[in-house]
Design a protein around this motif. Structure first.
Motif, PDB file in Angstrom:
ATOM      1  N   SER A 213       0.855  -1.189   0.000  1.00 38.07           N
ATOM      2  CA  SER A 213       0.000   0.000   0.000  1.00 38.07           C
ATOM      3  C   SER A 213       0.884   1.229   0.000  1.00 38.07           C
ATOM      4  O   SER A 213       2.011   1.200   0.501  1.00 38.07           O
ATOM      5  N   ALA A 214       0.352   2.306  -0.543  1.00 35.60           N
ATOM      6  CA  ALA A 214       1.058   3.589  -0.528  1.00 35.60           C
ATOM      7  C   ALA A 214       0.018   4.702  -0.469  1.00 35.60           C
ATOM      8  O   ALA A 214      -1.061   4.596  -1.061  1.00 35.60           O
ATOM      9  N   ALA A 215       0.342   5.746   0.252  1.00 38.74           N
ATOM     10  CA  ALA A 215      -0.553   6.898   0.329  1.00 38.74           C
ATOM     11  C   ALA A 215      -0.682   7.528  -1.054  1.00 38.74           C
ATOM     12  O   ALA A 215       0.276   7.542  -1.842  1.00 38.74           O
ATOM     13  N   VAL A 216      -1.845   8.030  -1.343  1.00 41.38           N
ATOM     14  CA  VAL A 216      -2.092   8.672  -2.633  1.00 41.38           C
ATOM     15  C   VAL A 216      -1.091   9.792  -2.880  1.00 41.38           C
ATOM     16  O   VAL A 216      -0.594   9.963  -3.997  1.00 41.38           O
ATOM     17  N   ASP A 217      -0.755  10.537  -1.829  1.00 40.12           N
ATOM     18  CA  ASP A 217       0.170  11.667  -1.993  1.00 40.12           C
ATOM     19  C   ASP A 217       1.648  11.271  -1.907  1.00 40.12           C
ATOM     20  O   ASP A 217       2.525  12.123  -1.940  1.00 40.12           O
ATOM     21  N   ASN A 218       1.942   9.970  -1.854  1.00 37.80           N
ATOM     22  CA  ASN A 218       3.327   9.509  -1.801  1.00 37.80           C
ATOM     23  C   ASN A 218       3.722   8.997  -3.198  1.00 37.80           C
ATOM     24  O   ASN A 218       3.805   7.796  -3.445  1.00 37.80           O
ATOM     25  N   ALA A 219       3.984   9.933  -4.086  1.00 42.15           N
ATOM     26  CA  ALA A 219       4.300   9.591  -5.477  1.00 42.15           C
ATOM     27  C   ALA A 219       5.564   8.742  -5.578  1.00 42.15           C
ATOM     28  O   ALA A 219       5.651   7.857  -6.436  1.00 42.15           O
TER      29      ALA A 219
ATOM     30  N   ALA B 291       5.364   0.614  -8.925  1.00 43.89           N
ATOM     31  CA  ALA B 291       5.108   0.460 -10.360  1.00 43.89           C
ATOM     32  C   ALA B 291       6.349  -0.070 -11.082  1.00 43.89           C
ATOM     33  O   ALA B 291       6.249  -0.971 -11.932  1.00 43.89           O
ATOM     34  N   ARG B 292       7.520   0.480 -10.762  1.00 38.94           N
ATOM     35  CA  ARG B 292       8.770   0.025 -11.393  1.00 38.94           C
ATOM     36  C   ARG B 292       9.065  -1.438 -11.103  1.00 38.94           C
ATOM     37  O   ARG B 292       9.807  -2.087 -11.833  1.00 38.94           O
ATOM     38  N   ASN B 293       8.508  -1.951 -10.027  1.00 39.67           N
ATOM     39  CA  ASN B 293       8.773  -3.327  -9.613  1.00 39.67           C
ATOM     40  C   ASN B 293       7.616  -4.276  -9.903  1.00 39.67           C
ATOM     41  O   ASN B 293       7.521  -5.344  -9.299  1.00 39.67           O
ATOM     42  N   GLY B 294       6.754  -3.904 -10.828  1.00 41.24           N
ATOM     43  CA  GLY B 294       5.732  -4.817 -11.305  1.00 41.24           C
ATOM     44  C   GLY B 294       4.477  -4.916 -10.470  1.00 41.24           C
ATOM     45  O   GLY B 294       3.647  -5.800 -10.696  1.00 41.24           O
ATOM     46  N   PHE B 295       4.292  -4.020  -9.506  1.00 45.48           N
ATOM     47  CA  PHE B 295       3.056  -4.018  -8.731  1.00 45.48           C
ATOM     48  C   PHE B 295       1.974  -3.308  -9.533  1.00 45.48           C
ATOM     49  O   PHE B 295       2.247  -2.312 -10.205  1.00 45.48           O
ATOM     50  N   ARG B 296       0.770  -3.827  -9.446  1.00 41.58           N
ATOM     51  CA  ARG B 296      -0.348  -3.160 -10.133  1.00 41.58           C
ATOM     52  C   ARG B 296      -1.391  -2.744  -9.103  1.00 41.58           C
ATOM     53  O   ARG B 296      -1.622  -3.451  -8.116  1.00 41.58           O
ATOM     54  N   GLN B 297      -1.985  -1.609  -9.358  1.00 48.43           N
ATOM     55  CA  GLN B 297      -2.998  -1.081  -8.446  1.00 48.43           C
ATOM     56  C   GLN B 297      -4.259  -1.922  -8.542  1.00 48.43           C
ATOM     57  O   GLN B 297      -4.723  -2.232  -9.639  1.00 48.43           O
ATOM     58  N   VAL B 298      -4.819  -2.264  -7.367  1.00 49.05           N
ATOM     59  CA  VAL B 298      -6.026  -3.089  -7.343  1.00 49.05           C
ATOM     60  C   VAL B 298      -7.147  -2.483  -6.515  1.00 49.05           C
ATOM     61  O   VAL B 298      -8.238  -3.046  -6.468  1.00 49.05           O
ATOM     62  N   GLY B 299      -6.898  -1.366  -5.868  1.00 51.12           N
ATOM     63  CA  GLY B 299      -7.961  -0.784  -5.059  1.00 51.12           C
ATOM     64  C   GLY B 299      -7.476   0.382  -4.228  1.00 51.12           C
ATOM     65  O   GLY B 299      -6.361   0.877  -4.404  1.00 51.12           O
ATOM     66  N   GLU B 300      -8.351   0.794  -3.333  1.00 50.01           N
ATOM     67  CA  GLU B 300      -8.067   1.923  -2.451  1.00 50.01           C
ATOM     68  C   GLU B 300      -8.120   1.441  -1.007  1.00 50.01           C
ATOM     69  O   GLU B 300      -8.826   0.489  -0.686  1.00 50.01           O
ATOM     70  N   VAL B 301      -7.349   2.114  -0.141  1.00 49.92           N
ATOM     71  CA  VAL B 301      -7.317   1.802   1.289  1.00 49.92           C
ATOM     72  C   VAL B 301      -7.193   3.099   2.064  1.00 49.92           C
ATOM     73  O   VAL B 301      -6.889   4.156   1.498  1.00 49.92           O
ATOM     74  N   GLU B 302      -7.396   3.009   3.354  1.00 53.18           N
ATOM     75  CA  GLU B 302      -7.135   4.138   4.238  1.00 53.18           C
ATOM     76  C   GLU B 302      -5.881   3.799   5.035  1.00 53.18           C
ATOM     77  O   GLU B 302      -5.760   2.705   5.590  1.00 53.18           O
TER      78      GLU B 302
ATOM     79  N   VAL C 224      -0.739  -5.148  -5.844  1.00 50.46           N
ATOM     80  CA  VAL C 224      -0.331  -6.547  -5.769  1.00 50.46           C
ATOM     81  C   VAL C 224       0.712  -6.837  -6.835  1.00 50.46           C
ATOM     82  O   VAL C 224       0.770  -6.142  -7.874  1.00 50.46           O
ATOM     83  N   ARG C 225       1.519  -7.844  -6.559  1.00 48.56           N
ATOM     84  CA  ARG C 225       2.478  -8.314  -7.560  1.00 48.56           C
ATOM     85  C   ARG C 225       2.468  -9.834  -7.539  1.00 48.56           C
ATOM     86  O   ARG C 225       2.630 -10.454  -6.489  1.00 48.56           O
ATOM     87  N   ASP C 226       2.277 -10.418  -8.720  1.00 45.09           N
ATOM     88  CA  ASP C 226       2.340 -11.863  -8.896  1.00 45.09           C
ATOM     89  C   ASP C 226       3.805 -12.220  -9.105  1.00 45.09           C
ATOM     90  O   ASP C 226       4.452 -11.682 -10.002  1.00 45.09           O
TER      91      ASP C 226
END
Length: 164
Positions: A125-131, A138-149, A159-161
């Protein structure tokens, strides 16, 4: 220029360097993630021992990014290991920001996760404002799957397979 760093599994002998890293970067980290609090520093030895016990039990894998002098530049952790999956978290020193240290460290721990620890997927997980953190994922193959608090802040779930 990115420093040459090794990735080492956490061990008892890392305690002093790890504490120095956390103290030196406390204010920097608090700008993007919740502060660990004074109790973390006051009871660091006890906490370090607890982490080593969790690692020995196989429920977590803790890694440090260290230079040739043993100074810690970052951490990449795999926690809540179960059913072939784990949660990835990372932080790098302020002096390492923007130098590729986090991306390289996460890449190397992802490789270990599959080859040494037998994991098939990772979550993060990463905060929306933590670019910066989102870019590392993203550089390491993780893809966004949803939102969290994340401690009251909007965040994104990734997630990354590891079987690809």
């Amino acid at each position: 220029m990115r420093p040459v760093l090794g990735v080492e599994r956490l061990r008892a002998g890392h305690a002093a360097a790890l504490l120095a890293f956390e103290r030196e970067n406390r204010v920097y980290f608090a700008a993007s993630v919740p502060d660990r609090g004074d109790a973390y520093f006051a009871r660091f030895e006890e906490r370090h021992g607890a982490l080593l016990a969790e690692q020995k039990a196989g429920v977590c894998h803790f890694h440090l990014l260290v230079d040739g002098d043993g100074a810690v530049w970052g951490r990449v952790n795999l926690v809540d290991v179960a059913d072939g999956s784990a949660e990835l978290g990372f932080r790098v020193a302020e002096r390492a920001a923007g130098r590729g240290v986090a991306s390289a460290g996460v890449r190397r721990v992802c490789e270990r996760a599959g080859s040494e620890y037998g994991l098939t997927s990772l979550r993060a997980s990463a905060a929306v404002d933590n670019a910066g953190s989102r870019a590392v994922l993203a550089r390491n193959g993780f893809r966004q799957v949803g939102e969290v608090e994340l401690s009251g802040r909007p965040g994104l779930r990734f997630v990354r397979d590891l079987t690809d």
